[in-house]
Design a protein around this motif. Structure first.
Motif, PDB file in Angstrom:
ATOM      1  N   VAL A 836      35.999  49.104  54.266  1.00 24.56           N
ATOM      2  CA  VAL A 836      36.644  49.262  52.963  1.00 24.56           C
ATOM      3  C   VAL A 836      36.480  47.940  52.216  1.00 24.56           C
ATOM      4  O   VAL A 836      37.160  46.959  52.504  1.00 24.56           O
ATOM      5  CB  VAL A 836      38.134  49.621  53.134  1.00 24.56           C
ATOM      6  N   VAL A 837      35.552  47.927  51.255  1.00 23.55           N
ATOM      7  CA  VAL A 837      35.191  46.693  50.554  1.00 23.55           C
ATOM      8  C   VAL A 837      35.151  46.978  49.055  1.00 23.55           C
ATOM      9  O   VAL A 837      34.074  47.184  48.483  1.00 23.55           O
ATOM     10  CB  VAL A 837      33.825  46.156  51.039  1.00 23.55           C
ATOM     11  N   PRO A 838      36.291  47.000  48.383  1.00 21.93           N
ATOM     12  CA  PRO A 838      36.298  47.387  46.971  1.00 21.93           C
ATOM     13  C   PRO A 838      35.375  46.567  46.086  1.00 21.93           C
ATOM     14  O   PRO A 838      34.720  47.103  45.191  1.00 21.93           O
ATOM     15  CB  PRO A 838      37.766  47.205  46.573  1.00 21.93           C
ATOM     16  N   TRP A 839      35.303  45.243  46.315  1.00 22.84           N
ATOM     17  CA  TRP A 839      34.486  44.420  45.436  1.00 22.84           C
ATOM     18  C   TRP A 839      33.005  44.764  45.510  1.00 22.84           C
ATOM     19  O   TRP A 839      32.228  44.425  44.623  1.00 22.84           O
ATOM     20  CB  TRP A 839      34.710  42.935  45.706  1.00 22.84           C
ATOM     21  N   GLY A 840      32.584  45.481  46.575  1.00 29.87           N
ATOM     22  CA  GLY A 840      31.185  45.901  46.668  1.00 29.87           C
ATOM     23  C   GLY A 840      30.795  46.839  45.535  1.00 29.87           C
ATOM     24  O   GLY A 840      29.643  46.825  45.069  1.00 29.87           O
ATOM     25  N   LEU A 841      31.737  47.667  45.067  1.00 28.95           N
ATOM     26  CA  LEU A 841      31.440  48.578  43.965  1.00 28.95           C
ATOM     27  C   LEU A 841      31.162  47.801  42.685  1.00 28.95           C
ATOM     28  O   LEU A 841      30.218  48.106  41.947  1.00 28.95           O
ATOM     29  CB  LEU A 841      32.609  49.547  43.755  1.00 28.95           C
ATOM     30  N   ARG A 842      31.975  46.805  42.415  1.00 29.44           N
ATOM     31  CA  ARG A 842      31.737  46.005  41.207  1.00 29.44           C
ATOM     32  C   ARG A 842      30.386  45.303  41.263  1.00 29.44           C
ATOM     33  O   ARG A 842      29.646  45.276  40.269  1.00 29.44           O
ATOM     34  CB  ARG A 842      32.871  44.977  41.048  1.00 29.44           C
ATOM     35  N   LYS A 843      30.065  44.745  42.412  1.00 29.87           N
ATOM     36  CA  LYS A 843      28.764  44.077  42.549  1.00 29.87           C
ATOM     37  C   LYS A 843      27.611  45.052  42.336  1.00 29.87           C
ATOM     38  O   LYS A 843      26.604  44.726  41.712  1.00 29.87           O
ATOM     39  CB  LYS A 843      28.656  43.419  43.928  1.00 29.87           C
TER      40      LYS A 843
END
Length: 999
Positions: A836-843
């Motif tokens: 679960v790595v939310p910041w991956g979506l922004r990147k």
């Protein structure tokens, strides 16, 4: 490296701290109180207790690195040094009986620290550490274990201490780290002898006299459990005595007495002038119960008693062994007299803890686990020590993990274990009230790793053992630890803080599913038979033979399943519903010779009902599934996408769908999540051409009348370099992104051809590794056809992966792309182990924008699995909250043209474990995550007090059946007027008629 899932905005750090306070912090400890540890950590709030903690350590916290003399010094026969038990053991095991020992073996040379004092201290200075833990080689100072002292040995350590003082680094000195002089083993039998405590006392006195003025922290010995059990019981380590349990339990009393003698020596004669502190480095594992039962927890407590408590309880509590050992080993365990107990009790000024790869999963005998499960939770161990031993000050004097001996400088695995251990230490301090005042990475540089030899590495600095000069080369972990020390922990980062704001008007809030549930069972109203009610006998309806009524047309209300599904969608407040058609069912033979008209009618009804409640259908023509890739059998049997006939069949199928369903569908996906992992290059080539032909078909023949849009939806998980400081890892991550996303995206959204990275890499491995992979070429006309065949960029995103360039784990190594899959063990994970790595979506969203321009982007699927337990749906609540917030950051901060977001998936029946609705016993129940998502939709994001009000025009319902009325407004007005006149006239006639009648 410190990027990690952000705190949930639903339940934040204050709530977690409050929950921890309710559960309680340990008070004054006592033997047995540590058992509460397992209960406490089983009740901590999930998932927030498992999130990465962004905070700093207390002011004055000690940061250091450590080594052991035999592991790194080398110089085994230089400067008058005598042989140690490790020298003898290594030489004995390296050479077969009767043969001469080969050149340097074991720690003979190792990292050659004996000849490189300035090199090592320079490495420490570069790290910025406050202390350096090292051990003195007893046989270097006293070659025979007793006087006289060796002047060259004394000079060596004086030189090291002087250099440390010059650069402002505090020495933490271990008197004995497993390298007993061989002369003492030969003469007395080593630690099994009662003579050793006094000899150790004399050796310590020499060290205190010569070095005590420069040393504030002393450790008498390291890990006496390993020395006693594996040195004299199992014989796995030097001196290699296989004395079994009898001798294994006989060695600890001399070790404890030796430690106590040295502590009293320092306390009585050296503390007043030198003002230092003395302790013993105790090593431990962590253990967790197979199931949370009282019996299993008792066994876990026993396991820690038998390893750590064996030495900790006599020193920190009452001078005697744990009760569990005494009751189980009454015939083997020596007894202490009351005088000895009193002498041993309290002989430590702090609790020096060693935790990591030396003992855990390595030198812990299986029977010491008592059928429970070993774990690497440093935080829980710290809490247990705090509860069990009177809340001592704790100094972590050894901690890290290991990497393969072939790993050079990109040591991502080591770095992420380090990150986890340090974060757990921080949580123990901030959340649990444990008094930890220092941390020591093991080790400063690569060396000889005891029973593992040179097969593993644990150093921050890389050493080429085959080289002559043994230069120190910094690994990625050096840069990580350096920055960590500089910041004194993990201070909160602005990019990890949630943002407030809303999405634009008309933002598509959706739910995604693989397929809709199709139930074409005919309703009872379509039965033309006549029935009578038998009220006298059977009390049932009886069919009248030969009597029929006229049949009526099929209506959408005949499909009861549709209305129910629509009602669930309405309950979510979504504006869009994304799913795939079933090509194999609509055209079972793969062509128009056989059409499933009932299914087509069902789809038409479903779409019209969606539109009636203002939900936009987002429809994919094809989505690969396990069985036949969801292709008609006739196509799957003959090569599937390898066969060019499949391309034409797909175009024909698409034309039929546009013709039959296009009046209802304005949002088309040609292909949903084609799996590049299972595609050959030829299949991918044909798939791209099929997509482009269908796009142009819609553009030329259907767009003007149907006014829809169409594109392809790609699976796009983010890939991050495991070592952000490594150019090689960055190249590996870029390579994966191009093979996973760019393969299909670049021809469509880029230049019409495959990524140059792909072609260059395939050329390289074909020529170097003799592979035979060939990427097809497009003709100029095909490039022109494919380039620009999109109206938007649709992507499915679920998780983030770390990749490195160093081969570490063969199971997770991609030999084809030469990349190693790495895990950041601080990340939250689902039951299926998805990160679960939310910041991956922004990147990912910013990467798509930077690569393909400011095109409209839809996240058409984003979700996580659970295990059908309401507790674990809390993970999905956290997931949805934070992934959407990262999407908002991409929209508001990075100016990504994001136009929609869809959660995956609708329900557990069609996508088990991923649904927002559970499905149990034919019943659908909304999960907490559904209600949370609905709240976000209702707010159009995360508005705050300073968020400007967004006024959006009312959305117009898209209704094909309403077209007739919208184009004839004048006629409708006339009919309405005439109707009103007619009604008024009738009212007047009735009124006057009644009035006349009364007269």
């Amino acid at each position: 490296l410190s990027r990690s899932p952000t705190w949930s905005m639903a339940v934040g750090a204050p709530v977690l701290l409050f929950a921890l306070l309710l559960l309680g912090r340990p008070g004054r400890g006592a033997p047995g109180q540590g058992a509460a540890t397992w209960y406490r950590f089983a009740q901590l709030p999930y998932p927030h207790d498992q999130l990465f903690l962004y905070d700093t350590f207390p002011d004055g916290f000690l940061w250091g690195a450590g080594t052991a003399a035999y592991q790194t010094e080398g110089g085994w026969c230089q400067g008058g040094k005598g042989p140690s038990v490790w020298d003898a053991f290594a030489h004995r095991t390296a050479a077969p009986p009767g043969a001469a020992a080969p050149g340097p073996v074991g720690g003979d040379v190792a990292s050659d620290s004996y000849n490189n004092v300035f090199r090592d201290v320079e490495g420490l200075r570069r790290l910025g550490v406050s202390h350096y833990r090292f051990s003195l080689a007893w046989s270097r100072l006293l070659p025979n274990g007793t006087a006289p002292a060796n002047p060259a040995g004394l000079a060596h350590y004086r030189r090291l201490l002087l250099r440390l003082r010059e650069v402002g680094i505090e020495p933490v000195v271990t008197l004995y780290h497993w390298d007993l002089p061989q002369a003492l083993q030969d003469a007395f039998g080593g630690w099994a002898s009662p003579v050793l405590p006094q000899l150790f006392h004399d050796y310590a006195e020499l060290c205190f006299r010569h070095f005590g003025g420069q040393v504030r922290y002393w450790l008498t010995m390291d890990n006496p459990y390993v020395v006693a059990w594996h040195g004299y019981g199992t014989g796995r380590l030097p001196p290699g005595v296989r004395g079994g349990p009898r001798l294994g339990y006989l060695a600890p009393p001399p070790l404890l007495q030796a430690h106590a003698k040295v502590w009293h020596l320092y306390n009585d004669h050296f503390r007043p002038t030198q003002r230092g502190k003395v302790s013993i480095a105790l090593s431990s594992h962590w253990i967790k119960p197979q199931r949370m039962t009282a019996k299993n927890i008792k066994e876990c407590q026993k396991s820690l008693d038998f390893v750590l408590g064996w030495f900790a309880k006599p020193i920190f509590i009452d001078g005697d062994y744990p009760e569990s050992m005494k009751s189980n080993l009454s015939s083997l365990l020596p007894e202490f007299t009351e005088v000895e107990k009193k002498y041993i009790k309290g002989t430590a000024d702090f609790f020096a803890l060693s935790f990591g790869a030396t003992l855990s999963f390595q030198l812990l005998d299986s029977h010491m686990k008592f059928q429970q499960l070993e774990s690497i939770s440093l935080r829980q161990l710290l809490y247990w020590i705090n509860s069990e031993y009177n809340s001592p000050q704790i100094f972590i004097v050894e901690n890290s993990w290991l990497v393969s001996g072939t790993t050079k400088r990109d040591d991502a695995k080591y770095m992420y274990y380090l990150k986890r251990f340090i974060m757990e230490t921080l949580k123990a301090i901030r959340y649990d009230g444990v008094n930890v005042f220092g941390y020591t990475v093991w080790s400063l540089l690569d060396g000889f790793e005891w029973h593992r030899g040179y097969s593993i590495r644990r150093g921050l600095f890389y050493v080429d053992f085959q080289s002559h000069d043994k230069k120190l080369m910094p690994k990625s972990s050096v840069l990580f630890y350096q920055k960590l020390i500089e910041k004194n922990g993990f201070p909160p980062l602005p990019e990890n803080q949630p943002v407030e704001g809303v999405f634009p008007c008309g933002f598509a809030w959706g739910i995604a599913d693989n397929y809709i549930q199709v139930d074409t069972t005919a309703a009872q109203f379509l039965d033309s038979s006549v029935y009578v009610w038998d009220v006298n006998q059977t009390k049932k309806l009886t069919k009248v033979d030969g009597v029929y009524t006229s049949k009526r047309r099929h209506h959408c209300v005949d499909f009861a399943a549709i209305r129910f599904q629509i009602s669930l969608l309405q309950e979510m407040h979504v504006t869009h519903f994304h799913f795939s058609l079933k090509w194999s069912l609509i055209l079972p033979l793969g062509n128009l010779s056989l059409i499933n008209h009932t299914l087509v009618h069902y789809y038409q009804c479903f779409f019209s009902e969606l539109l009636r409640v203002n939900i936009t259908p987002v429809v994919a023509l094809w989505q690969p599934m396990i069985e036949n890739q969801e292709l008609p059998v006739s196509l799957a049997k003959y090569g599937a996408w390898e066969n060019t006939e499949t391309v034409q069949a797909f175009v024909e199928y698409a034309r039929f769908c546009f013709t039959s369903l296009g009046d209802y569908v304005k949002f088309w996906i040609t292909m949903n999540e084609p799996s590049v992992k299972n595609l050959t290059y030829t299949a991918g080539h044909n798939l791209l051409k099929a997509h482009a032909q269908v796009w142009h078909l819609y553009d030329k023949e259907f767009r003007r009348s149907q006014k829809g849009k169409i594109s392809i939806a790609l699976q796009a998980d983010w890939v991050e370099p495991a070592c952000p400081f490594s150019r090689n890892d960055q190249e590996a991550a870029d390579r994966i992104l191009e093979f996973d996303i760019g393969w299909l995206a670049e021809p469509i959204f880029g230049n019409g051809d495959y990524p140059e990275v792909m072609r260059a890499w395939l050329h390289r491995i074909n020529s170097v590794d003799l592979y035979n992979f060939h990427l097809p070429y497009f003709s100029e006309d095909e490039k022109k056809l494919i380039r620009g065949s999109f109206d938007f960029f649709a992507l499915s995103h679920y998780t983030t992966t770390l990749v490195g360039s160093e081969k570490e784990d063969p199971v997770k190594y991609d030999h084809y792309l030469k990349v190693q899959m790495i895990s950041d063990i601080t990340w939250l994970r689902s039951p299926s182990r998805a990160a679960v790595v939310p910041w991956g979506l922004r990147k990912l969203l910013t990467w798509v924008k930077s690569k393909y321009g400011d095109i409209p982007i839809y996240v058409t699927a984003n979700g996580i699995d659970d295990d059908q337990n309401i507790v674990y749906d809390k993970l999905r609540v956290y997931y949805i909250q934070n992934y959407i917030n990262e999407a908002l950051k991409a929209y508001t901060l990075d100016n990504v043209n994001l136009q929609g977001y869809f959660v995956y998936s609708f329900n557990d029946k069609t996508a088990p474990k991923y649904g927002l609705y559970s499905y149990i016993a034919n019943q659908y129940e909304p999960k907490p995550s559904m209600k949370h998502y609905r709240e976000i939709i209702d707010n159009n994001g995360f508005p705050g007090p300073k968020t400007p009000e967004l006024l959006c025009p009312e959305d117009v319902v898209s209704c094909p059946e309403c077209h007739f009325f919208r184009t004839r407004k004048s006629l409708l007005a006339l009919i309405s007027f005439l109707s009103v006149v007619f009604i008024v006239t009738i009212v007047f006639i009735i009124y006057y008629y009644k009035r006349v009648k009364r007269r």
